[in-house]
Design an enzyme around this catalytic site. Sequence first.
Site, PDB file in Angstrom:
ATOM      1  N   SER A  57       0.970  -1.248  -0.056  1.00  0.00           N
ATOM      2  CA  SER A  57       0.023  -0.022   0.050  1.00  0.00           C
ATOM      3  C   SER A  57       0.950   1.118   0.025  1.00  0.00           C
ATOM      4  O   SER A  57       0.352   2.313  -0.545  1.00  0.00           O
ATOM      5  CB  SER A  57      -0.972  -0.046   1.205  1.00  0.00           C
ATOM      6  OG  SER A  57      -0.299  -0.304   2.331  1.00  0.00           O
ATOM      7  N   LYS A 112     -12.127   0.646  -1.640  1.00  0.00           N
ATOM      8  CA  LYS A 112     -11.111   1.397  -2.491  1.00  0.00           C
ATOM      9  C   LYS A 112     -11.713   1.009  -4.011  1.00  0.00           C
ATOM     10  O   LYS A 112     -12.491   1.871  -4.419  1.00  0.00           O
ATOM     11  CB  LYS A 112      -9.636   0.586  -2.255  1.00  0.00           C
ATOM     12  CG  LYS A 112      -9.406   1.010  -0.731  1.00  0.00           C
ATOM     13  CD  LYS A 112      -7.890   0.212  -0.338  1.00  0.00           C
ATOM     14  CE  LYS A 112      -7.698   0.974   0.786  1.00  0.00           C
ATOM     15  NZ  LYS A 112      -7.087  -0.174   1.798  1.00  0.00           N
ATOM     16  N   HIS A 156      -5.503  -3.493  -2.715  1.00  0.00           N
ATOM     17  CA  HIS A 156      -5.195  -2.368  -4.011  1.00  0.00           C
ATOM     18  C   HIS A 156      -5.137  -3.077  -5.118  1.00  0.00           C
ATOM     19  O   HIS A 156      -4.789  -2.551  -6.239  1.00  0.00           O
ATOM     20  CB  HIS A 156      -3.671  -1.604  -3.463  1.00  0.00           C
ATOM     21  CG  HIS A 156      -3.676  -0.775  -2.496  1.00  0.00           C
ATOM     22  ND1 HIS A 156      -4.483   0.360  -2.180  1.00  0.00           N
ATOM     23  CD2 HIS A 156      -3.537  -1.134  -1.221  1.00  0.00           C
ATOM     24  CE1 HIS A 156      -4.411   0.872  -1.026  1.00  0.00           C
ATOM     25  NE2 HIS A 156      -3.852  -0.185  -0.164  1.00  0.00           N
TER      26      HIS A 156
HETATM   27  C1  LIG Z   1      -6.798  -0.295   3.354  1.00  0.00           C
HETATM   28  C2  LIG Z   1      -6.066  -1.581   3.529  1.00  0.00           C
HETATM   29  C3  LIG Z   1      -6.822  -2.380   4.588  1.00  0.00           C
HETATM   30  C4  LIG Z   1      -8.068  -1.953   5.351  1.00  0.00           C
HETATM   31  O1  LIG Z   1      -9.308  -2.101   4.713  1.00  0.00           O
HETATM   32  P1  LIG Z   1     -10.165  -0.932   5.282  1.00  0.00           P
HETATM   33  O2  LIG Z   1     -11.688  -1.488   4.862  1.00  0.00           O
HETATM   34  O3  LIG Z   1     -10.003   0.203   5.015  1.00  0.00           O
HETATM   35  O4  LIG Z   1     -10.424  -1.340   6.892  1.00  0.00           O
HETATM   36  C5  LIG Z   1      -6.245  -3.550   4.691  1.00  0.00           C
HETATM   37  N1  LIG Z   1      -5.117  -3.957   3.968  1.00  0.00           N
HETATM   38  C6  LIG Z   1      -4.637  -2.953   3.084  1.00  0.00           C
HETATM   39  C7  LIG Z   1      -3.472  -3.524   2.153  1.00  0.00           C
HETATM   40  C8  LIG Z   1      -5.144  -1.934   2.902  1.00  0.00           C
HETATM   41  O5  LIG Z   1      -4.621  -0.850   2.060  1.00  0.00           O
END
Ligand SMILES: *Cc1c(COP(=O)(O)O)cnc(C)c1O
Length: 389
Positions: A176, A236, A204
Amino acid sequence: MWQKLQARLEQRKAQDLLRHRLTLEGAQGVRIQAEGKEYLNFSSNDYLGLANHPKLIEAMQRAAKQYGVGSGASHLIIGHSDQHHALEEEIADFLGAERALLFSTGYMANYGVLTCLPEKNDLIIQDKLNHASLIDGGMASAAKMLRYAHADMDSFERQMKQPADSRLVVTDGVFSMDGDIAPLPELVSSCNKHKASLMVDDAHGFGVLGEQGKGSLEHFGLAQQSAAIYMATLGKALGGFGAVVAGSELLIESLIQFGRSYIYTTAMPAAVAAANRAGLKLFQEEAWRRQQLKKNIDYFRRLASEHDIPLMPSETAIQPVLIGRNDKTLAISRALKEAGILLVAIRPPTVPENSARLRVTLTAEHSTDDIDFLLEKLSDELKQANAQV
Ligand SMILES: *Cc1c(COP(=O)(O)O)cnc(C)c1O
């Protein structure tokens, strides 16, 4: 406790590490409204431009009329609606997994999986740069957690030699804060050799990578089943909210029975599930969004190298510009904000010490003009900041 907290806050401030929240006055998008101004946004995970899509809005409004707002209870009591159920089935079908299970957030999904599945005498083996929720879950698990140097197969193989009843290897699909893709073919083949299980957090990658948007496994041409546990977030690229874990019947039934972060929390609103379903449909119907994003990534990288802006080895929508010092990173981010660009400074402890960065995230909705403007300003600010040091 309060005195110590005061001291910790002051120390953070002295190190240029204090975080602030920007208060938005409108929807996510390439242009966002905040503090009475409009900004060009390069910090969102809304990779395909779906967070404010009319079809998602309509699905949510329609479902809110039918199902109301609150879901009223947890999934195991009376909070599980046919909207949730259909979304789980549609995601399982899309991925080609036996079954899928919704969680309220990705954080809770990762935490739930790692705290409820592996047991004492098992090993959890994680990439050092995995998301905080995976690290937290690993630390809270009864199993022992080992970490290997980022994407380093030698370091990984050393950890795999440690004795254990069974091994769960855990990796982000796309990292990320760096944007690089995990060496999944190597990890899958080593897991097969050692009879270890693989968990991929594809927050992602889901919706973005692979021709059909099935994520980092599809990107490498790997079967969905090569990861025993596949986690994706819905907040996302999908433009909605929540998360999903996909895998075998045994995996999902175990999470329903034993996953404390699944059991002891209120179900997401049915209207949110309905919006997520609309997002999933757009993944499948509008492949042009993924293609446009890819074009934007290529354009950004080509132009950045013409501007001599140092990039990291990433082929994804996450294109960090490594700066190093916190104060310098913050100063550039502030100057860009003055110029109408939102590019948030990412600092420790989110990233390792001395690796503060400006994390550019591109979306399918950015135009070449937007990218030109960003790189022109960024290049100016980098030159100024370098001249000052
Ligand atoms: C954003 C993210 C999460 C957490 O997801 P949420 O739904 O925002 O709690 C977990 N792992 C990665 C790699 C992320 O980027």
